[in-house]
Every structure is written in C-alpha cells, then in structure tokens.
Write a protein that holds these residues in place. Structure first.
Motif: not given
Length: 198
Positions: A170-198
């Motif tokens: 879904l993120a890719a369809a909106a122009g966002f690419a995953l740049v990081d997937d950070v492990a968090m406490p209690a088996n959560n994640r913080c996922r970060v995407w970057q949108r490209s101008r291209h």
C-alpha cells in the motif's frame, strides 16, 4: 473533563521518540493520524520543538486530545483536526506523517483508504512513520502478538495485526519506499517509509 490516559503511551513514547529524533530531524510539518488520547502528541511536540505537530482523529476523540494540548500549551501544537480516513481529509502539505497503534484497530479497507489518501496531503519528499505490531509473511512474530490478534478479532472481526508486506505494498502504491524497520519493546515495530520525488 478528566484527560484520557493510555498506559501504553507512557511505556512506548521514549523508544518511539528516539526513532522520530532521527527520521523527523529535517521535517517541519507532521500530521499525526489517530492521535488517540493526545499523550504522544504532547510528548513528541515538547521534545521535537522544530516540528509543527498536527493532531487528528475521529470526532469523539477530539475533546480528550484538546484537554492534553490545552494543558501543555505548546506553541507547536495547533488545534486537532477531525479526520476519519474514509471521510474528507485536511488540506495541507505535510512533510511527515506519524501514526501509532492504529492499523490493527482499523478495518483493512480503512488502512487502504489511509494510504490512498496520503499523496494528496503530503510533500513529494514526505516521510512516514508507523508504530505498532506487524506480522511477517502472514506469521505472528511472537506468542504475545498471536494472543493479542485473537483478542482483537474477538473484540471486532474487522480488527487484526496487519502483514508488513501487505502494508508495504500500500505504501509503495502511494509512492513510499521502506527505509527502516526498528524493533520496539513488547514485540512492536516502528516502520519508516520515504516518498520519492520521482
């Protein structure tokens, strides 16, 4: 009114803040989708003073968010906006978007709507950070997440932990690419995407 309070916000705010310090360091205007109680907004806006932190949520949650914002009286937290992902979205050119513990509460069609609407409200180089539990390859990453998912589905059939790859699509369809997937406490994640101008 008594301010709403979520104990989980107290537990996860510092690990999330460390991710935002890195990835929102060069950002200016953040849209928080599903601000919930407003606790995260107050904590992050106080720490990340260069950011204009725009809260948003469904109508029923706005009074609680206002209570937190009014008490903190920070200069970088404008009044919260009404936002239902299936309804009208605010006008704006946000260079960052943040959301915590929302994707597993929304129905899947609402998750799809969230990502589909992002291109209309963000800049060409926007960054997106989402915190919460994710499955990998349709598999639970822990026994506690499996139990949590069963609890969610018993509460409401449309809820459930989302698959990371499906969200990435879904993120890719909106122009966002995953740049990081950070492990968090209690088996959560913080996922970060970057949108490209291209």
């Amino acid at each position: 009114m008594d301010k709403p309070h979520a104990p989980s916000c107290e537990r996860n705010r510092e690990p999330i803040l460390e991710v935002l310090r890195q990835y929102f360091a060069d950002r200016r205007h953040v849209l928080e989708i599903g601000s919930g109680t407003g606790q995260h907004a107050v904590h992050f806006a106080a720490a990340l003073t260069w950011l204009d932190w725009q809260c948003s949520d469904r109508t029923e949650n706005l009074p609680g968010i206002r209570a937190w914002l009014d008490e903190a009286a920070l200069p970088n937290t404008p009044p919260p906006l009404e936002l239902d992902v299936d309804g009208p979205w605010p006008r704006g050119a946000f260079d960052a978007v943040f959301s915590a513990n929302t994707l597993h509460i929304m129905a899947w069609h609402e998750v799809e709507a969230l990502f589909a609407q992002l291109p209309a409200v963000v800049t060409d180089d926007a960054r997106l950070a989402i915190y919460g539990p994710f499955n990998d390859g349709d598999r639970y990453t822990s026994d506690s997440n499996a139990a949590f998912d069963q609890w969610l589905k018993a509460r409401d059939a449309h809820m459930g932990i989302r698959d990371a790859e499906a969200v990435d699509a879904l993120a890719a369809a909106a122009g966002f690419a995953l740049v990081d997937d950070v492990a968090m406490p209690a088996n959560n994640r913080c996922r970060v995407w970057q949108r490209s101008r291209h």
